[in-house]
Design a protein around this motif. Structure first.
Motif, PDB file in Angstrom:
ATOM      1  N   ARG A  49       0.829  -1.201   0.000  1.00  0.00           N
ATOM      2  CA  ARG A  49       0.000   0.000   0.000  1.00  0.00           C
ATOM      3  C   ARG A  49       0.876   1.269   0.000  1.00  0.00           C
ATOM      4  O   ARG A  49       0.603   2.215  -0.715  1.00  0.00           O
ATOM      5  N   ARG A  50       1.942   1.277   0.814  1.00  0.00           N
ATOM      6  CA  ARG A  50       2.849   2.436   0.844  1.00  0.00           C
ATOM      7  C   ARG A  50       3.531   2.638  -0.505  1.00  0.00           C
ATOM      8  O   ARG A  50       3.667   3.759  -0.979  1.00  0.00           O
ATOM      9  N   ALA A  51       3.932   1.549  -1.129  1.00  0.00           N
ATOM     10  CA  ALA A  51       4.623   1.643  -2.423  1.00  0.00           C
ATOM     11  C   ALA A  51       3.677   2.166  -3.500  1.00  0.00           C
ATOM     12  O   ALA A  51       4.038   3.062  -4.271  1.00  0.00           O
ATOM     13  N   VAL A  52       2.468   1.633  -3.560  1.00  0.00           N
ATOM     14  CA  VAL A  52       1.496   2.076  -4.562  1.00  0.00           C
ATOM     15  C   VAL A  52       1.115   3.532  -4.318  1.00  0.00           C
ATOM     16  O   VAL A  52       1.050   4.345  -5.256  1.00  0.00           O
ATOM     17  N   SER A  53       0.901   3.884  -3.062  1.00  0.00           N
ATOM     18  CA  SER A  53       0.547   5.260  -2.720  1.00  0.00           C
ATOM     19  C   SER A  53       1.674   6.226  -3.094  1.00  0.00           C
ATOM     20  O   SER A  53       1.428   7.289  -3.673  1.00  0.00           O
ATOM     21  N   ALA A  54       2.894   5.858  -2.793  1.00  0.00           N
ATOM     22  CA  ALA A  54       4.041   6.706  -3.138  1.00  0.00           C
ATOM     23  C   ALA A  54       4.156   6.847  -4.655  1.00  0.00           C
ATOM     24  O   ALA A  54       4.404   7.948  -5.168  1.00  0.00           O
TER      25      ALA A  54
ATOM     26  N   ASP B 174       4.323  -6.481 -10.781  1.00  0.00           N
ATOM     27  CA  ASP B 174       3.390  -5.439 -11.180  1.00  0.00           C
ATOM     28  C   ASP B 174       3.928  -4.048 -10.853  1.00  0.00           C
ATOM     29  O   ASP B 174       3.837  -3.124 -11.678  1.00  0.00           O
ATOM     30  N   LEU B 175       4.517  -3.881  -9.677  1.00  0.00           N
ATOM     31  CA  LEU B 175       5.091  -2.580  -9.315  1.00  0.00           C
ATOM     32  C   LEU B 175       6.306  -2.262 -10.186  1.00  0.00           C
ATOM     33  O   LEU B 175       6.501  -1.121 -10.609  1.00  0.00           O
ATOM     34  N   ARG B 176       7.103  -3.264 -10.459  1.00  0.00           N
ATOM     35  CA  ARG B 176       8.277  -3.065 -11.309  1.00  0.00           C
ATOM     36  C   ARG B 176       7.852  -2.593 -12.701  1.00  0.00           C
ATOM     37  O   ARG B 176       8.404  -1.633 -13.243  1.00  0.00           O
ATOM     38  N   ALA B 177       6.847  -3.236 -13.265  1.00  0.00           N
ATOM     39  CA  ALA B 177       6.362  -2.853 -14.598  1.00  0.00           C
ATOM     40  C   ALA B 177       5.805  -1.429 -14.590  1.00  0.00           C
ATOM     41  O   ALA B 177       6.049  -0.641 -15.517  1.00  0.00           O
ATOM     42  N   GLU B 178       5.084  -1.077 -13.528  1.00  0.00           N
ATOM     43  CA  GLU B 178       4.501   0.268 -13.437  1.00  0.00           C
ATOM     44  C   GLU B 178       5.599   1.327 -13.279  1.00  0.00           C
ATOM     45  O   GLU B 178       5.548   2.390 -13.907  1.00  0.00           O
ATOM     46  N   ILE B 179       6.599   1.047 -12.471  1.00  0.00           N
ATOM     47  CA  ILE B 179       7.717   1.991 -12.301  1.00  0.00           C
ATOM     48  C   ILE B 179       8.438   2.178 -13.631  1.00  0.00           C
ATOM     49  O   ILE B 179       8.743   3.303 -14.033  1.00  0.00           O
ATOM     50  N   GLU B 180       8.689   1.089 -14.346  1.00  0.00           N
ATOM     51  CA  GLU B 180       9.373   1.198 -15.642  1.00  0.00           C
ATOM     52  C   GLU B 180       8.529   1.965 -16.658  1.00  0.00           C
ATOM     53  O   GLU B 180       9.036   2.761 -17.429  1.00  0.00           O
TER      54      GLU B 180
END
Length: 146
Positions: free
Chosen positions: A22-27, A59-65
Motif C-alpha cells: 500500500r505504501r509503495a502504490v501510494s508513493a 506489477d510494481l516493477r512494470a509500473e515503475i518502468e
C-alpha cells in the motif's frame, strides 16, 4: 507442549506485506501526480521500502518502468544564463518578424495584382484585332438582355 502460534506470525507477515505494498502504490501514485522523477530509488525512498523488494514485485516493477519511460525527458544541454535571450530581446525579434511578415504580405499582394494585369494584357493582345474593345475602338452594338 507449547501452543501453535504460527498462524499469528503468518497473519502479521501478511499485514506487513499489505501495508508495504500500500505504501509503495501510494508513493508511486503521489509521485506520478506531482511529476516527481520516478526511479526505483526515489520510489523506494518515498515509500520506505527497499529497492530489491520493488524489483521483486512484477506489477510494481512494470509500473515503475512504464512511468519512468513516460516521464523521461531527452537530455538537452542547458543553455548558460548569459546566453539565454532576455524577454526584451525576444520581444524585439518578434516585432521584427511581424514587420517582415507584413512587408512580405504587401509584396505578395502587389505581385498578384501585377501578374493579373500582365495576364489580362496578354489575353487582350492575343484577341483578333477587329474584336478588341479599347477606348479608341469601341464595339458599335451593345446587345441588351433578352
Amino acid at each position: 507442549m507449547p501452543a501453535d502460534n504460527s498462524h499469528l506470525i503468518v497473519a502479521a507477515a501478511r499485514r506487513r506485506s499489505t501495508a508495504t505494498r500500500r505504501r509503495a502504490v501510494s508513493a508511486l501514485r503521489r509521485m506520478d501526480a506531482t511529476g516527481t522523477t520516478i526511479t526505483f530509488e526515489t520510489v523506494a525512498r518515498e515509500a520506505g521500502v527497499s529497492r530489491s523488494w520493488l524489483y521483486n514485485q512484477p506489477d510494481l516493477r512494470a509500473e515503475i518502468e512504464r512511468l519512468r519511460a513516460r516521464h523521461r525527458v531527452p537530455a538537452t544541454r542547458q543553455v548558460p544564463d548569459r546566453q539565454r535571450a532576455s524577454d526584451t530581446s525576444l520581444l524585439r525579434r518578434l516585432e521584427a518578424a511581424t514587420k517582415r511578415n507584413q512587408q512580405l504580405e504587401t509584396e505578395n499582394r502587389e505581385l498578384r495584382e501585377a501578374l493579373a494585369l500582365a495576364l489580362g494584357e496578354r489575353r487582350t493582345a492575343d484577341l483578333p484585332h477587329r474584336h478588341r474593345d479599347t477606348p479608341r475602338n469601341k464595339s458599335s452594338a451593345v446587345i441588351g438582355p433578352c
